[in-house]
Each structure stands twice: as structure tokens, then as C-alpha cells.
Motif scaffolding. Structure first.
Motif: not given
Ligand SMILES: Nc1ncnc2c1ncn2[C@@H]1O[C@H](COP(=O)(O)OP(=O)(O)OP(=O)(O)O)[C@@H](O)[C@H]1O
Length: 318
Positions: A11, A14, A16, A35-42, A82
Motif C-alpha cells: 500500500f 508500506t 503489508a 500483532t496488529s498491522g503485521c499483514g494477517k488480514t491482508t 471481523q
Molecule cells: N486498504 C489499505 N490501505 C492502506 N494501508 C493498508 C490497507 N489495509 C491495510 N493496510 C496497512 O497494511 C498493514 C497490514 O494491515 P493488516 O490489516 O493486514 O494487518 P493485521 O495483521 O490484520 O492487523 P489487525 O490485527 O490490526 O487487523 C498495516 O500497516 C495497515 O495499515
């Protein structure tokens, strides 16, 4: 079943998800932990193309997901969002009918499947006319899962499925979901940041940090053979509880000096030490009889012997 090769998502600046590869076998539950933001949901969203990868390849059942029509792909992959992601203006019945209607099922078939799932998920039929704001968090969670299971997809993606629940409801619902026959047959990729949850639900855990995979393996592999200091320290705070949940009575069977004797009550040797001790406590018991189905034999044990066997077990004992 699911093969992910050199997958990345950027992104802007970043990264992700940064060049990750893993496989999920048929019928397996893989938990993406971190942890939050490590890229799991992506990562999860790239499997059903809610997010398009910047690079790499994903195949589900031998078919490249990028070569498929996204809507058709999603109809074959269950997705638990979620915070439930229930539409506020859809009743439970309408929610459960969403995917079947896209698949052009007749009303009779929809009603039959709805009835089966309500029963399995312990939701009374009277709830069919209710809306999300009339349901508790746990009930919403059940409806979210029912929606994802309606068309009986072979693959299920679950994003922080228990996230909105209080710790007690959360623990009991995930135990219940884990034992659902509908889920046992499925290939599941599940996202969580909750270490205990990951250890309870996973066949294998994929621990991520800053878009990369730190380690992928069984809960026991991560605990007892951590790939590096990051993995070890990620689990350290909760190590004892995780070990008690990971080591089974089977693991202690050969080297523990329990008495061989059949009696009631009985617990399976596949249970974890944690389950055995909880069982003793809950039922206010001095002893429990462990049943080993493989050899159809029994051993009698009390809590003290159990904990002694656990702490002196040679393979573990970190
Ligand atoms: N649509 C988007 N646009 C810009 N950045 C994004 C977008 N989606 C995710 N990110 C960034 O990508 C990184 C990974 O996000 P992701 O949601 O995959 O993390 P996560 O591990 O699932 O976190 P959480 O547990 O908080 O959901 C983060 O830095 C987030 O800010």
C-alpha cells in the motif's frame, strides 16, 4: 488445497505482505497469528480477492485465484468477517439466504439448510425474524458463521471471528466451533492476534511480523523449537499455559509412572494436560482415569502426579 507463493501486497510505501509462501492442506486449520498491522488480514483477503496482490500467486484446489471471476470465487469460499459484518437491515433468515440466492437455490432447499445450521449452532428458529441489533455478540457470531457455512464451502476464511466477544463467551464459543462437524471437514485459514486462541484452534500456526512469516509449524513446534528469538519471546508471556495446552496425556504416557488401573471417571489420552487438570478441578476429583484408545488400556493419575510428569517430561521442559 491452498497454495500461496511469493505473495506480496504494497500500500504505497508500506509492504503489508512481503513475499510470503505457505500451503494449507485439505481439512487443515492454519492460524495466521501476529500483532496488529503485521499483514494477517491482508493475506486472508488476498485468498478470496477482496484485496488484489501486488505480486505472487495463490491457488485454491489447484486453480489460480487470479484467473477466476472474483464473485464466483467468493461464492465457493466461506468468509467470517471481523466483528461479524452482519448487515443491520437483514434479518437472520435473509442473512442466511444471501449466498444460496446468489447460487440460485430454491426456497425449500434454503429453508432446509437454514434449519440444519440453526440447530447445529444452537440458534432457535424464532430468531429467524430478528435483526443483528436484537442479538447478543455471541448470537451474532453464530449467525455470521451460519451465513458463511450455508453453501457448505470446502474452504473457510475467518477474520478475528471471536474478536468482539468477552473472554468467557469467546473461549466457550471457540470450543464449540472447534467441535462442530461442519468445521472439522473444512480447510480453514483463521486470523487472530490471540495466542491462546491460535493454540486452541490451529493444526499449524503461521506467525507473522511486519509482512513476513517468522515461523510456520504446529503449536508444539513453535513452542519447543522456535525458529528465532522473536518467536520464543512472542510466546514467552503465556508459555506455561501454552505448554499445558499443547502437551497431551499421550505425550506423557510412556515415561510417567501412573498406576495402570481402570476406573471412572475417564478422560481420553488425546486430552491436553490443561484439560485433564481442569477436569479434575471442575469435578472436584482426586484422581482421573486416562484411557488410551490405541491400546485400549488405562492409567490412573492424580493432579500431583500429572504435574510432576509434565515438569519432568524429557522431550519438553524448556
Ligand atoms: N486498504 C489499505 N490501505 C492502506 N494501508 C493498508 C490497507 N489495509 C491495510 N493496510 C496497512 O497494511 C498493514 C497490514 O494491515 P493488516 O490489516 O493486514 O494487518 P493485521 O495483521 O490484520 O492487523 P489487525 O490485527 O490490526 O487487523 C498495516 O500497516 C495497515 O495499515
Amino acid at each position: 488445497m491452498i497454495v500461496v507463493e511469493h505473495l506480496s501486497k504494497h500500500f504505497g510505501k508500506t509492504a503489508a505482505v512481503d513475499d510470503i509462501s505457505f500451503e494449507v492442506k485439505e481439512g487443515e486449520t492454519l492460524v495466521l497469528l501476529g500483532t496488529s498491522g503485521c499483514g494477517k488480514t491482508t493475506t486472508l483477503k488476498m485468498i478470496n480477492r477482496l484485496t488484489e496482490p501486488s505480486g505472487g500467486r495463490i491457488s485454491v484446489n489447484g486453480k489460480d485465484v487470479l484467473a477466476q471471476n472474483p464473485d464466483r470465487l467468493r461464492r465457493g469460499i466461506g468468509y467470517v468477517l471481523q466483528n461479524n459484518g452482519l448487515f443491520p437491515h437483514y434479518s437472520v433468515a435473509e442473512t442466511m439466504a444471501i449466498v444460496p440466492k446468489l447460487l440460485k437455490w430454491g426456497q425449500t432447499k434454503i429453508n432446509e439448510r437454514t434449519k440444519i445450521l440453526l440447530e447445529k449452532l444452537h440458534l432457535p428458529e424464532s430468531y429467524l425474524s430478528l435483526y443483528p441489533n436484537e442479538l447478543s455478540g455471541g448470537q451474532q457470531q453464530r449467525v455470521g458463521l451460519a451465513r458463511a457455512l450455508m453453501a457448505d464451502p470446502p474452504v473457510l476464511l475467518m477474520d478475528e471471528a471471536f474478536g468482539a466477544l468477552d473472554p468467557i463467551t469467546r473461549a466457550s464459543i471457540r470450543r464449540e466451533f472447534k467441535n462442530l462437524d461442519e468445521l472439522k471437514r473444512k480447510t480453514i485459514v483463521m486470523v487472530t492476534h490471540d495466542v491462546q486462541e491460535a493454540f486452541e484452534m490451529a493444526d499449524r500456526i503461521c506467525l507473522m511480523d511486519a509482512g513476513k512469516i517468522k515461523q510456520i509449524g504446529t503449536p508444539a513446534e513453535l513452542l519447543f523449537n522456535p525458529a528465532d528469538a522473536f518467536v520464543a519471546s512472542f510466546l514467552d508471556d503465556q508459555r506455561l499455559q501454552l505448554e499445558l495446552k499443547t502437551v497431551s496425556l499421550n505425550d506423557l504416557w510412556d515415561d510417567a509412572s501412573f498406576t495402570g488401573e481402570k476406573s471412572v471417571p475417564e478422560i481420553s489420552a488425546a486430552s491436553s494436560i490443561w484439560e485433564a487438570v481442569s477436569f479434575l478441578q471442575k469435578n472436584n476429583l482426586k484422581q482421573v482415569c486416562i484411557h488410551q484408545p490405541k491400546t485400549n488400556s488405562w492409567k490412573l493419575v492424580n493432579a500431583e502426579e500429572l504435574m510432576h510428569a509434565f515438569f519432568t517430561h524429557k522431550k519438553f521442559g524448556s
